[in-house]
Design an enzyme around this catalytic site. Structure first.
Site, PDB file in Angstrom:
ATOM      1  N   HIS A   1       0.926  -1.318   0.000  1.00 24.66           N
ATOM      2  CA  HIS A   1      -0.021   0.094   0.010  1.00 24.66           C
ATOM      3  C   HIS A   1       0.982   1.360  -0.107  1.00 24.66           C
ATOM      4  O   HIS A   1       2.072   1.425   0.668  1.00 24.66           O
ATOM      5  CB  HIS A   1      -1.057  -0.049   1.180  1.00 24.66           C
ATOM      6  CG  HIS A   1      -0.039  -0.050   2.467  1.00 24.66           C
ATOM      7  ND1 HIS A   1       0.292   1.235   2.957  1.00 24.66           N
ATOM      8  CD2 HIS A   1       0.193  -0.859   3.325  1.00 24.66           C
ATOM      9  CE1 HIS A   1       0.797   0.893   4.281  1.00 24.66           C
ATOM     10  NE2 HIS A   1       0.830  -0.409   4.600  1.00 24.66           N
TER      11      HIS A   1
ATOM     12  N   GLU B   1       2.039   4.921   1.006  1.00 25.50           N
ATOM     13  CA  GLU B   1       2.125   5.682   2.536  1.00 25.50           C
ATOM     14  C   GLU B   1       0.848   5.860   3.183  1.00 25.50           C
ATOM     15  O   GLU B   1      -0.073   6.616   2.634  1.00 25.50           O
ATOM     16  CB  GLU B   1       3.016   6.979   2.453  1.00 25.50           C
ATOM     17  CG  GLU B   1       3.282   7.789   3.828  1.00 25.50           C
ATOM     18  CD  GLU B   1       3.761   8.918   3.596  1.00 25.50           C
ATOM     19  OE1 GLU B   1       4.682   9.114   3.888  1.00 25.50           O
ATOM     20  OE2 GLU B   1       2.822   9.800   3.125  1.00 25.50           O
TER      21      GLU B   1
ATOM     22  N   GLU C   1      -1.337   7.192   6.776  1.00 26.95           N
ATOM     23  CA  GLU C   1      -1.305   8.551   7.439  1.00 26.95           C
ATOM     24  C   GLU C   1      -0.278   7.980   8.806  1.00 26.95           C
ATOM     25  O   GLU C   1       0.325   8.907   9.289  1.00 26.95           O
ATOM     26  CB  GLU C   1      -2.653   9.117   8.303  1.00 26.95           C
ATOM     27  CG  GLU C   1      -3.411   9.688   7.101  1.00 26.95           C
ATOM     28  CD  GLU C   1      -3.040  10.724   6.609  1.00 26.95           C
ATOM     29  OE1 GLU C   1      -2.035  11.288   7.127  1.00 26.95           O
ATOM     30  OE2 GLU C   1      -3.591  11.394   5.828  1.00 26.95           O
TER      31      GLU C   1
ATOM     32  N   GLU D   1      -1.698  -6.683   7.308  1.00 30.67           N
ATOM     33  CA  GLU D   1      -0.337  -6.535   8.074  1.00 30.67           C
ATOM     34  C   GLU D   1       0.141  -7.281   9.065  1.00 30.67           C
ATOM     35  O   GLU D   1      -1.051  -7.851   9.746  1.00 30.67           O
ATOM     36  CB  GLU D   1      -0.117  -4.962   8.224  1.00 30.67           C
ATOM     37  CG  GLU D   1       1.117  -4.557   8.844  1.00 30.67           C
ATOM     38  CD  GLU D   1       2.309  -4.830   7.994  1.00 30.67           C
ATOM     39  OE1 GLU D   1       2.523  -6.250   7.957  1.00 30.67           O
ATOM     40  OE2 GLU D   1       2.950  -3.895   7.726  1.00 30.67           O
ATOM     41  N   ARG D   2       1.214  -7.482   9.340  1.00 29.55           N
ATOM     42  CA  ARG D   2       1.577  -8.156  10.745  1.00 29.55           C
ATOM     43  C   ARG D   2       0.854  -7.396  11.756  1.00 29.55           C
ATOM     44  O   ARG D   2       0.777  -6.163  11.883  1.00 29.55           O
ATOM     45  CB  ARG D   2       2.979  -8.074  10.623  1.00 29.55           C
ATOM     46  CG  ARG D   2       3.560  -8.458  12.089  1.00 29.55           C
ATOM     47  CD  ARG D   2       4.987  -8.139  12.418  1.00 29.55           C
ATOM     48  NE  ARG D   2       5.323  -8.255  13.800  1.00 29.55           N
ATOM     49  CZ  ARG D   2       6.453  -7.951  14.217  1.00 29.55           C
ATOM     50  NH1 ARG D   2       7.538  -7.436  13.442  1.00 29.55           N
ATOM     51  NH2 ARG D   2       6.978  -8.159  15.498  1.00 29.55           N
TER      52      ARG D   2
ATOM     53  N   ARG E   1      11.029  -5.713  16.109  1.00 30.86           N
ATOM     54  CA  ARG E   1      10.456  -5.511  14.403  1.00 30.86           C
ATOM     55  C   ARG E   1      11.065  -6.259  13.418  1.00 30.86           C
ATOM     56  O   ARG E   1      10.520  -6.585  12.570  1.00 30.86           O
ATOM     57  CB  ARG E   1      10.964  -3.818  14.266  1.00 30.86           C
ATOM     58  CG  ARG E   1      10.224  -2.791  15.009  1.00 30.86           C
ATOM     59  CD  ARG E   1      10.595  -1.360  14.469  1.00 30.86           C
ATOM     60  NE  ARG E   1      10.297  -1.018  13.002  1.00 30.86           N
ATOM     61  CZ  ARG E   1      10.936   0.015  12.347  1.00 30.86           C
ATOM     62  NH1 ARG E   1      11.537   0.889  12.970  1.00 30.86           N
ATOM     63  NH2 ARG E   1      10.419   0.112  11.232  1.00 30.86           N
TER      64      ARG E   1
END
Length: 230
Positions: free
Chosen positions: A9, A11, A13, A87-88, A114
């Site tokens: 995706h 960027e 917010e 997403e994770r 991370r």
């Protein structure tokens, strides 16, 4: 050769604000919207024609998919959404500023959360405003399946069935596939496709732009890999 195009995706917010996002349903930034459109223009310029597309159930990936397909003049292509491409899940880190988290927990600990393959971040509280347990889009799932935190290993474990049941069969059938997803769900699938080690995947980054292309032969052997426009 068939083509699989991964588009992370544009960027969001929260990317812009340097926050851990995970399963929080955050919108695209203005820059991210343009990145999605530009991805579609690159696809059109490359002459890639899709037969079907897959995306997650999070708006930043859904919008990226729609914007890219529209810019490529392929908005008619069937799109299937699945939580398995989400997403994770960043657990208790969700919504935290990454720099502030490093100050709170230490740079090394946050780096491990991370980037390591199998270390889990702290769980998200069940009553957290971003908890998926009370989100209607996951109502059809058994509550035990909904994560409170994920590492890349767990992300791959829940994304892999979608690869095996949906994406791989389509590619074997000679279809070109678009996948609009997220940095870590794409990394997880890249690990599987390229058979990377747990250490090797730690150094793999998936940018918001441009799209990543994999080309396969009829037996689904990887023939080439490249970023569009590079």
């Amino acid at each position: 050769m068939v083509k699989l195009v991964f588009a992370r995706h544009g960027e969001s917010e929260w990317n812009k604000a340097n926050l851990f996002t995970g399963w929080a349903d955050v919108d695209l930034s203005e820059k991210g919207t343009q990145q999605a459109i530009d991805a579609g223009k690159l696809i059109q310029a490359a002459g890639i024609e899709f037969d079907l597309a897959f995306t997650s159930v999070l708006k930043r990936a859904i919008k990226t998919t729609n914007l890219a397909l529209e810019a490529a003049d392929q908005l008619w292509v069937p799109v299937e959404k699945s939580w398995r491409l989400n997403e994770r899940h960043y657990g208790g880190l969700t919504g935290k500023n990454k720099a502030e988290a490093a100050e709170q927990f230490g740079d090394e600990q946050v780096h491990i959360w991370r980037r390591s393959y199998d270390v889990l971040p702290p769980d998200m509280a069940k009553d957290d405003e971003h908890s998926a347990h009370t989100d209607r889009r996951y109502a059809s799932l058994d509550d035990s399946v909904i994560p409170d935190a994920e590492n890349l290993k767990v992300t791959l474990e829940r994304a892999l069935p979608f690869w095996e049941d949906k994406i791989a069969p389509a590619l074997k059938d000679g279809k070109n596939v678009f996948v609009g997803a997220h940095g870590n769900s794409i990394r997880a699938l890249v690990k599987h496709i390229k058979q990377l080690s747990d250490d090797e995947i730690m150094d793999v980054e998936i940018p918001n732009f441009p799209p990543l292309v994999f080309e396969f032969d009829e037996k689904l052997n990887l023939v080439s890999e490249y970023y569009l426009g590079k």
